[in-house]
Design an enzyme around this catalytic site. Structure first.
Site, PDB file in Angstrom:
ATOM      1  N   GLY A 202       0.838  -1.204   0.000  1.00 28.28           N
ATOM      2  CA  GLY A 202       0.000   0.000   0.000  1.00 28.28           C
ATOM      3  C   GLY A 202       0.862   1.238   0.000  1.00 28.28           C
ATOM      4  O   GLY A 202       2.055   1.179  -0.294  1.00 28.28           O
ATOM      5  N   ASN A 203       0.272   2.365   0.320  1.00 33.54           N
ATOM      6  CA  ASN A 203       1.062   3.599   0.442  1.00 33.54           C
ATOM      7  C   ASN A 203       0.436   4.468   1.530  1.00 33.54           C
ATOM      8  O   ASN A 203      -0.572   4.103   2.123  1.00 33.54           O
ATOM      9  CB  ASN A 203       1.158   4.325  -0.902  1.00 33.54           C
ATOM     10  CG  ASN A 203      -0.210   4.699  -1.426  1.00 33.54           C
ATOM     11  OD1 ASN A 203      -0.918   5.496  -0.823  1.00 33.54           O
ATOM     12  ND2 ASN A 203      -0.605   4.097  -2.544  1.00 33.54           N
ATOM     13  N   ARG A 204       1.049   5.624   1.790  1.00 32.90           N
ATOM     14  CA  ARG A 204       0.676   6.408   2.975  1.00 32.90           C
ATOM     15  C   ARG A 204      -0.471   7.381   2.760  1.00 32.90           C
ATOM     16  O   ARG A 204      -0.768   8.185   3.631  1.00 32.90           O
ATOM     17  CB  ARG A 204       1.889   7.189   3.464  1.00 32.90           C
ATOM     18  CG  ARG A 204       2.991   6.294   3.922  1.00 32.90           C
ATOM     19  CD  ARG A 204       4.098   7.114   4.495  1.00 32.90           C
ATOM     20  NE  ARG A 204       5.312   6.320   4.554  1.00 32.90           N
ATOM     21  CZ  ARG A 204       6.503   6.807   4.791  1.00 32.90           C
ATOM     22  NH1 ARG A 204       6.642   8.098   4.981  1.00 32.90           N
ATOM     23  NH2 ARG A 204       7.542   6.034   4.827  1.00 32.90           N
ATOM     24  N   SER A 205      -1.092   7.343   1.595  1.00 31.09           N
ATOM     25  CA  SER A 205      -2.191   8.286   1.356  1.00 31.09           C
ATOM     26  C   SER A 205      -3.327   8.041   2.355  1.00 31.09           C
ATOM     27  O   SER A 205      -3.637   6.892   2.685  1.00 31.09           O
ATOM     28  CB  SER A 205      -2.716   8.100  -0.072  1.00 31.09           C
ATOM     29  OG  SER A 205      -3.914   8.802  -0.232  1.00 31.09           O
TER      30      SER A 205
ATOM     31  N   ALA B 142      -3.716   7.915  -4.786  1.00 31.01           N
ATOM     32  CA  ALA B 142      -2.338   7.425  -4.933  1.00 31.01           C
ATOM     33  C   ALA B 142      -2.460   5.960  -5.351  1.00 31.01           C
ATOM     34  O   ALA B 142      -2.517   5.061  -4.507  1.00 31.01           O
ATOM     35  CB  ALA B 142      -1.588   7.564  -3.619  1.00 31.01           C
TER      36      ALA B 142
END
Ligand code: CTP
Length: 403
Positions: free
Chosen positions: A212-215, A280
């Site tokens: 995943g990512n930090r959005s 994102a």
């Protein structure tokens, strides 16, 4: 613009505290209801009796008295705006770090209304990196700085650090409320159907793990709420995040992976007039999702990845005359160059460039600092709350004539 507004005035211990009497008088004359909070130090410069007489309300300085507890939460919820003037270097530091040793800070931490702070101090204190960092930190929380003015200071020195003149402070508040009222009456997106992607995507690796990512989706949610407030019907395709919105006019479509987000967006695009692609989106996903939890081995683990579909490029490609597509570019280097390339490659109408390296901007923050880039111009904006940034983006969307 100040008539009927409920304002808390927080006064801290500066020689400029005497000007708080003029601020209270100005607010009351303009028809505002004012409740004053003072720090203990402020009482050395101006008496609570003066401020309670002018405000026609009791003045609070501590979260409790001998007999009772002052409900700072209630006060924080009561106000339409919280003005801290003068804000000394100590008070700025306490606000910036949540050091809750007075009613002034307790109410600040509980307040849901916009907060304005007007610092006052000596020129060198104002220039000191500690003060600069605290001011930037407060701005990154979305608080509004009412900048110091230049002139003769109590120390005898001359320079920046004077409390803004009371009439300038009152004007600042009046302008804020006027702009907010304008925004609410603005229905310039009525009749538009706006598709917004927001948040991260999660790409499964096995039944318990994902990439995943930090959005957090904050920027996309702010855009959805602002567009709905301006009359649009909004479909918000939202990746996995703990945040959401219940605002009327916004339909939330929860998704998990890039492919789910793509399918929902492509499906809804023909009925939409505009798309704002704020998500994102993971560019890659694991080539296969292991059916069982991957067990550790002795050596390295290599995961083969395949490309995800590009939602922005797909919508840009399939654009009908009159449909508009807005993209985002989160860049750590060569921002303008990369943004321009994405603008062309994805057939976007304009692109919102931002950098996770700008203090107060990017994932998780309540503020953002953007530059709007289209084929002809580049327009930088200041650091603002994500809601104010959303309105800047929507101003451009509403302005763009239909091709
Ligand atoms: N985007 C999208 N679908 C993808 C990837 C990106 O819709 N699969 C959108 C983003 O929502 C954003 C824009 O395309 O509006 C640019 O995204 P970004 O990740 O910055 O660009 P990429 O094209 O993925 O390029 P790179 O990762 O190489 O910077």
């Amino acid at each position: 613009m100040l008539a009927g507004k409920k304002i808390i005035l927080g006064v801290s211990g500066s020689i400029a505290a005497y000007k708080s009497a003029l601020i209270v008088r100005g607010l009351v004359r303009a028809g505002a209801e004012v409740k004053v909070l003072m720090t203990q130090a402020a009482a050395d410069f101006i008496t609570p009796l003066t401020l309670s007489t002018l405000s026609r309300n009791p003045v609070t300085s501590s979260v409790h008295t001998d007999e009772s507890w002052n409900n700072h939460v209630e006060l924080g919820l009561w106000a339409d705006a919280y003005l801290i003037a003068p804000a000394t270097a100590t008070t700025l530091a306490k606000l910036a770090h949540g050091i809750c040793d007075s009613a002034l800070v307790a109410v600040y931490l509980s307040a849901r209304c916009p907060v304005f702070f007007a610092p006052a101090m000596d020129v060198d204190m104002w220039r000191h990196p500690a003060t600069r960092t605290n001011v930037e930190r407060l701005q990154s929380f979305g608080n509004h700085l009412i900048d110091v003015e230049e002139g003769e200071l109590a120390s005898g020195l001359t320079g920046a650090g004077r409390l803004a003149e009371p009439e300038h402070i009152l004007q600042h508040l009046a302008d804020y409320f006027a702009e907010a009222a304008n925004r609410t009456s603005l229905q310039d997106l009525a009749g538009r159907r706006v598709l917004i992607t927001a948040g991260p995507t999660h790409e499964d690796l096995d039944p318990v793990r994902y990439l995943g990512n930090r959005s957090t989706g904050k920027m996309g949610i702010a855009l959805a709420e602002a567009a709905a407030a301006r009359g649009a019907r909004v479909e918000l395709i939202l990746g996995p995040t703990s945040l959401t919105t219940t605002q009327a006019g916004v339909t939330v479509v929860p998704v998990r992976s890039a492919r789910e987000m793509y399918a929902e967006a492509v499906d809804r695009w023909p009925e939409s007039t505009d798309a704002i692609l704020c998500a994102a989106v993971a560019d890659y996903r694991p080539a296969t999702v292991a059916p069982e939890k991957i067990k550790k081995g002795d050596g390295e683990l290599t995961v083969a990845m395949v490309r995800n579909p590009d939602i922005a490029a797909e919508l840009g490609r399939g654009k009908r005359p009159g449909q508009r597509v807005v993209g985002f570019a989160l860049e750590t280097e060569n921002g303008l160059e990369n943004a321009r390339r994405k603008l062309i490659d994805k057939s976007l109408d304009f692109i919102v460039l931002n950098s996770p390296r700008t203090p107060g901007a990017g994932f998780g923050h309540d503020t953002n600092q953007i530059t709007l880039v289209d084929r002809n111009k580049v327009t930088p904006f200041e650091l603002k709350t994500k809601r104010a940034v959303a309105d800047d983006i929507l101003d451009r969307l509403a302005d763009n004539p239909t091709p």
